[in-house]
Design a protein around this motif. Sequence first.
Motif, PDB file in Angstrom:
ATOM      1  N   THR A 198     -24.736  19.403  37.859  1.00  0.00           N
ATOM      2  CA  THR A 198     -25.776  19.709  38.844  1.00  0.00           C
ATOM      3  C   THR A 198     -25.237  19.785  40.273  1.00  0.00           C
ATOM      4  N   ARG A 199     -24.047  19.247  40.518  1.00  0.00           N
ATOM      5  CA  ARG A 199     -23.485  19.289  41.876  1.00  0.00           C
ATOM      6  C   ARG A 199     -22.811  20.619  42.191  1.00  0.00           C
ATOM      7  N   TRP A 200     -22.605  21.453  41.188  1.00  0.00           N
ATOM      8  CA  TRP A 200     -21.870  22.700  41.397  1.00  0.00           C
ATOM      9  C   TRP A 200     -22.733  23.793  42.005  1.00  0.00           C
ATOM     10  N   ASP A 201     -24.012  23.790  41.704  1.00  0.00           N
ATOM     11  CA  ASP A 201     -24.884  24.859  42.188  1.00  0.00           C
ATOM     12  C   ASP A 201     -26.309  24.339  42.229  1.00  0.00           C
ATOM     13  N   PRO A 202     -27.094  24.709  43.256  1.00  0.00           N
ATOM     14  CA  PRO A 202     -28.471  24.206  43.331  1.00  0.00           C
ATOM     15  C   PRO A 202     -29.363  24.659  42.180  1.00  0.00           C
ATOM     16  N   PHE A 203     -28.940  25.688  41.441  1.00  0.00           N
ATOM     17  CA  PHE A 203     -29.753  26.180  40.332  1.00  0.00           C
ATOM     18  C   PHE A 203     -29.283  25.636  38.980  1.00  0.00           C
ATOM     19  N   PHE A 204     -28.251  24.819  38.959  1.00  0.00           N
ATOM     20  CA  PHE A 204     -27.829  24.157  37.728  1.00  0.00           C
ATOM     21  C   PHE A 204     -28.686  22.917  37.516  1.00  0.00           C
ATOM     22  N   ARG A 205     -29.207  22.763  36.299  1.00  0.00           N
ATOM     23  CA  ARG A 205     -29.999  21.592  35.949  1.00  0.00           C
ATOM     24  C   ARG A 205     -29.219  20.725  34.955  1.00  0.00           C
ATOM     25  N   GLU A 206     -29.743  19.531  34.692  1.00  0.00           N
ATOM     26  CA  GLU A 206     -29.040  18.607  33.800  1.00  0.00           C
ATOM     27  C   GLU A 206     -28.838  19.211  32.419  1.00  0.00           C
ATOM     28  N   PHE A 207     -29.806  20.000  31.972  1.00  0.00           N
ATOM     29  CA  PHE A 207     -29.664  20.709  30.699  1.00  0.00           C
ATOM     30  C   PHE A 207     -30.172  22.120  30.903  1.00  0.00           C
ATOM     31  N   MET A 208     -29.368  23.103  30.492  1.00  0.00           N
ATOM     32  CA  MET A 208     -29.763  24.505  30.656  1.00  0.00           C
ATOM     33  C   MET A 208     -29.647  25.227  29.326  1.00  0.00           C
ATOM     34  N   THR A 209     -30.694  25.955  28.980  1.00  0.00           N
ATOM     35  CA  THR A 209     -30.668  26.764  27.770  1.00  0.00           C
ATOM     36  C   THR A 209     -29.970  28.094  28.056  1.00  0.00           C
ATOM     37  N   VAL A 210     -29.707  28.841  27.009  1.00  0.00           N
ATOM     38  CA  VAL A 210     -29.141  30.182  27.179  1.00  0.00           C
ATOM     39  C   VAL A 210     -30.114  31.050  27.978  1.00  0.00           C
ATOM     40  N   ALA A 211     -31.412  30.871  27.760  1.00  0.00           N
ATOM     41  CA  ALA A 211     -32.411  31.607  28.545  1.00  0.00           C
ATOM     42  C   ALA A 211     -32.289  31.280  30.023  1.00  0.00           C
ATOM     43  N   ARG A 215     -31.255  33.771  33.459  1.00  0.00           N
ATOM     44  CA  ARG A 215     -32.015  33.832  34.713  1.00  0.00           C
ATOM     45  C   ARG A 215     -31.159  33.451  35.919  1.00  0.00           C
ATOM     46  N   PHE A 216     -30.117  32.677  35.686  1.00  0.00           N
ATOM     47  CA  PHE A 216     -29.324  32.120  36.787  1.00  0.00           C
ATOM     48  C   PHE A 216     -28.751  33.147  37.764  1.00  0.00           C
ATOM     49  N   PRO A 217     -28.087  34.231  37.308  1.00  0.00           N
ATOM     50  CA  PRO A 217     -27.441  35.115  38.287  1.00  0.00           C
ATOM     51  C   PRO A 217     -28.408  35.772  39.257  1.00  0.00           C
ATOM     52  N   VAL A 218     -29.640  36.047  38.817  1.00  0.00           N
ATOM     53  CA  VAL A 218     -30.619  36.649  39.724  1.00  0.00           C
ATOM     54  C   VAL A 218     -31.146  35.599  40.709  1.00  0.00           C
ATOM     55  N   GLN A 219     -31.344  34.370  40.236  1.00  0.00           N
ATOM     56  CA  GLN A 219     -31.744  33.293  41.148  1.00  0.00           C
ATOM     57  C   GLN A 219     -30.671  33.088  42.216  1.00  0.00           C
ATOM     58  N   HIS A 220     -29.437  33.059  41.790  1.00  0.00           N
ATOM     59  CA  HIS A 220     -28.283  32.899  42.685  1.00  0.00           C
ATOM     60  C   HIS A 220     -28.225  34.067  43.670  1.00  0.00           C
ATOM     61  N   PHE A 221     -28.447  35.278  43.175  1.00  0.00           N
ATOM     62  CA  PHE A 221     -28.415  36.488  43.989  1.00  0.00           C
ATOM     63  C   PHE A 221     -29.506  36.447  45.065  1.00  0.00           C
ATOM     64  N   ASP A 222     -30.736  36.142  44.661  1.00  0.00           N
ATOM     65  CA  ASP A 222     -31.857  36.134  45.598  1.00  0.00           C
ATOM     66  C   ASP A 222     -31.684  35.066  46.674  1.00  0.00           C
ATOM     67  N   PHE A 223     -31.149  33.912  46.279  1.00  0.00           N
ATOM     68  CA  PHE A 223     -30.934  32.826  47.241  1.00  0.00           C
ATOM     69  C   PHE A 223     -29.960  33.252  48.333  1.00  0.00           C
ATOM     70  N   HIS A 224     -28.834  33.813  47.935  1.00  0.00           N
ATOM     71  CA  HIS A 224     -27.819  34.178  48.920  1.00  0.00           C
ATOM     72  C   HIS A 224     -28.176  35.455  49.687  1.00  0.00           C
ATOM     73  N   ARG A 225     -29.026  36.272  49.123  1.00  0.00           N
ATOM     74  CA  ARG A 225     -29.458  37.471  49.849  1.00  0.00           C
ATOM     75  C   ARG A 225     -30.127  37.097  51.169  1.00  0.00           C
ATOM     76  N   GLU A 226     -30.845  35.975  51.162  1.00  0.00           N
ATOM     77  CA  GLU A 226     -31.513  35.513  52.386  1.00  0.00           C
ATOM     78  C   GLU A 226     -30.522  35.085  53.460  1.00  0.00           C
ATOM     79  N   GLN A 227     -29.257  34.856  53.089  1.00  0.00           N
ATOM     80  CA  GLN A 227     -28.247  34.425  54.054  1.00  0.00           C
ATOM     81  C   GLN A 227     -27.478  35.587  54.667  1.00  0.00           C
ATOM     82  N   LEU A 228     -27.715  36.794  54.186  1.00  0.00           N
ATOM     83  CA  LEU A 228     -27.052  37.960  54.758  1.00  0.00           C
ATOM     84  C   LEU A 228     -27.569  38.222  56.167  1.00  0.00           C
ATOM     85  N   SER A 229     -26.691  38.676  57.044  1.00  0.00           N
ATOM     86  CA  SER A 229     -27.076  38.968  58.435  1.00  0.00           C
ATOM     87  C   SER A 229     -26.828  40.433  58.738  1.00  0.00           C
TER      88      SER A 229
END
Length: 231
Positions: A198-211, A215-229
């Motif tokens: 869970t310390r590696w990424d804010p979207f990592f949970r204690e247990f994650m399914t394949v599903a 979903r993770f790469p899009v969550q990761h993408f949307d989060f960092h998109r807000e940081q673009l200038s």
Amino acid sequence: MAWTLTRDEGRPPRIAPVAGLLGGLVPAFTLPGSSVPAGSLVLGAAIVNFCRLPDRCTLEVVDKQAVHEDFERARATFRALLDDATDRQLRRRSNGTRWNNRQLLFHMLLGFLIMRALLGLARIMARLPNWVGRAWAGVLNAGTKPFDVVNFLGSWLGGTAVSRRTMVVLCDRTIAALHQRLDRENQRSLAQGMPYPTRWDPFFREFMTVADLYRFPVQHFDFHREQLSLT
């Protein structure tokens, strides 16, 4: 449970659950009465241990079409961001990170590029005892600082050296492969999973399914998109 599965969910031959039921009933009626309390305690402990990890006791119905649509939205957005930005905008420092916009865009792409490894690891860990996955996640959490360094340098190098055109091609090919892989999944395979650091990424949970991983790469993408200038 095995009797109620559909073919899409990986249903075994009908004889399998029948044989399993008989295999459980025969010992139950032939064991001495003194063994019942001890057996009940063991069974109860096993159920509690199995249900301690999230998502292990429920089978989520995953809307694969929604995941496909999110992939396509991210792919189109990534292409548009690179096509519309000037070189000067891409060299500008991003908001809240030490990367410039181009390096941050590569980091956003990296969330898709690592999916093949993450999915493969989840398949392996799902076949191992729970304590193996928890121990693995603990080791990775302990190595968070070295990971952060590698994570930063990898995206810095990739965003500096890889051309815009190559990034777009990598994105298109990777997401196309994820579409094909997701199409081959069934609800049973999507419910498999493993503990995550869970310390590696804010979207990592204690247990994650394949599903969750799909979903993770899009969550990761949307989060960092807000940081673009870029604007």
